[in-house]
Design a protein around this motif. Structure first.
Motif, PDB file in Angstrom:
ATOM      1  N   SER A 191      46.654  67.486  59.396  1.00  6.86           N
ATOM      2  CA  SER A 191      46.187  67.438  60.785  1.00  6.86           C
ATOM      3  C   SER A 191      45.388  66.164  61.005  1.00  6.86           C
ATOM      4  O   SER A 191      44.883  65.559  60.063  1.00  6.86           O
ATOM      5  CB  SER A 191      45.340  68.666  61.122  1.00  6.86           C
ATOM      6  N   GLY A 192      45.270  65.762  62.268  1.00  5.88           N
ATOM      7  CA  GLY A 192      44.541  64.544  62.595  1.00  5.88           C
ATOM      8  C   GLY A 192      44.859  64.083  63.995  1.00  5.88           C
ATOM      9  O   GLY A 192      44.893  64.896  64.919  1.00  5.88           O
ATOM     10  N   GLU A 193      45.129  62.791  64.149  1.00 13.40           N
ATOM     11  CA  GLU A 193      45.427  62.202  65.449  1.00 13.40           C
ATOM     12  C   GLU A 193      46.745  61.450  65.400  1.00 13.40           C
ATOM     13  O   GLU A 193      47.059  60.805  64.398  1.00 13.40           O
ATOM     14  CB  GLU A 193      44.330  61.239  65.872  1.00 13.40           C
ATOM     15  N   ILE A 194      47.496  61.543  66.504  1.00 13.66           N
ATOM     16  CA  ILE A 194      48.766  60.850  66.629  1.00 13.66           C
ATOM     17  C   ILE A 194      48.772  60.111  67.962  1.00 13.66           C
ATOM     18  O   ILE A 194      48.394  60.677  68.985  1.00 13.66           O
ATOM     19  CB  ILE A 194      49.949  61.837  66.561  1.00 13.66           C
ATOM     20  N   THR A 195      49.183  58.847  67.940  1.00 10.81           N
ATOM     21  CA  THR A 195      49.231  58.028  69.146  1.00 10.81           C
ATOM     22  C   THR A 195      50.676  57.818  69.567  1.00 10.81           C
ATOM     23  O   THR A 195      51.528  57.474  68.750  1.00 10.81           O
ATOM     24  CB  THR A 195      48.561  56.661  68.895  1.00 10.81           C
ATOM     25  N   ASP A 196      50.942  58.004  70.851  1.00  7.57           N
ATOM     26  CA  ASP A 196      52.251  57.704  71.412  1.00  7.57           C
ATOM     27  C   ASP A 196      52.281  56.197  71.663  1.00  7.57           C
ATOM     28  O   ASP A 196      51.539  55.704  72.512  1.00  7.57           O
ATOM     29  CB  ASP A 196      52.456  58.469  72.720  1.00  7.57           C
ATOM     30  N   PRO A 197      53.109  55.442  70.939  1.00  5.97           N
ATOM     31  CA  PRO A 197      53.078  53.985  71.095  1.00  5.97           C
ATOM     32  C   PRO A 197      53.558  53.509  72.464  1.00  5.97           C
ATOM     33  O   PRO A 197      53.190  52.426  72.905  1.00  5.97           O
ATOM     34  CB  PRO A 197      54.003  53.482  69.989  1.00  5.97           C
ATOM     35  N   GLY A 239      44.922  66.142  54.820  1.00 13.76           N
ATOM     36  CA  GLY A 239      45.463  67.407  54.338  1.00 13.76           C
ATOM     37  C   GLY A 239      46.158  67.197  53.016  1.00 13.76           C
ATOM     38  O   GLY A 239      46.053  66.133  52.399  1.00 13.76           O
ATOM     39  N   SER A 240      46.882  68.217  52.587  1.00  8.52           N
ATOM     40  CA  SER A 240      47.632  68.109  51.343  1.00  8.52           C
ATOM     41  C   SER A 240      48.735  69.156  51.323  1.00  8.52           C
ATOM     42  O   SER A 240      48.748  70.072  52.157  1.00  8.52           O
ATOM     43  CB  SER A 240      46.710  68.299  50.135  1.00  8.52           C
ATOM     44  N   GLY A 241      49.651  68.978  50.386  1.00  8.92           N
ATOM     45  CA  GLY A 241      50.756  69.923  50.255  1.00  8.92           C
ATOM     46  C   GLY A 241      51.748  69.781  51.381  1.00  8.92           C
ATOM     47  O   GLY A 241      52.378  68.751  51.528  1.00  8.92           O
ATOM     48  N   ASP A 242      51.869  70.825  52.203  1.00  5.89           N
ATOM     49  CA  ASP A 242      52.842  70.763  53.293  1.00  5.89           C
ATOM     50  C   ASP A 242      52.205  70.866  54.679  1.00  5.89           C
ATOM     51  O   ASP A 242      52.886  71.025  55.672  1.00  5.89           O
ATOM     52  CB  ASP A 242      53.911  71.841  53.121  1.00  5.89           C
TER      53      ASP A 242
END
Length: 113
Positions: free
Chosen positions: A71-77, A65-68
């Protein structure tokens, strides 16, 4: 005369260089748990890597994305589960959100360091 020319050239270069700043998401962020996460450009997107804490060195996300808005993927460590994620920036705050099936979502706010 030469001094004036050199000063004008230096001011022009400084003004031009400031126009090429990095994306707002790039940098170090303090997570909700107090750890430091680094967000850096990586192959056309932005990688999130923990720098401190129990999971230091672990990559926990990949956003595009860009600006503010990103989106994508996030992993809970803690449980090593990956969720669809999003991030939005407002001033020095980064709101991170991870969702399962776009219905069950958790969010937290990080602050720029």
């Amino acid at each position: 005369m030469i001094r004036t020319f050199i000063l004008a050239a230096a001011m022009t270069l400084a003004t031009t260089a400031s126009g090429f700043s990095a994306e707002p998401i790039v940098g170090n962020w303090k997570t909700a748990s107090g750890e430091t996460a680094a967000i850096a450009s990586c192959g056309g997107s932005y990688c999130i890597t923990l720098k401190t804490g129990k999971h230091a060195g672990k990559r926990i996300g990949n956003l595009a994305g860009s600006g503010d808005s990103y989106s994508g993927e996030i992993t809970d460590p803690a449980n090593d589960k990956t969720y669809s994620g999003s991030a939005s920036i407002s001033g020095s705050s980064l709101k991170m959100q991870g969702c399962v099936l776009k219905v069950l979502c958790k969010s937290q706010t990080w602050t720029r360091m």
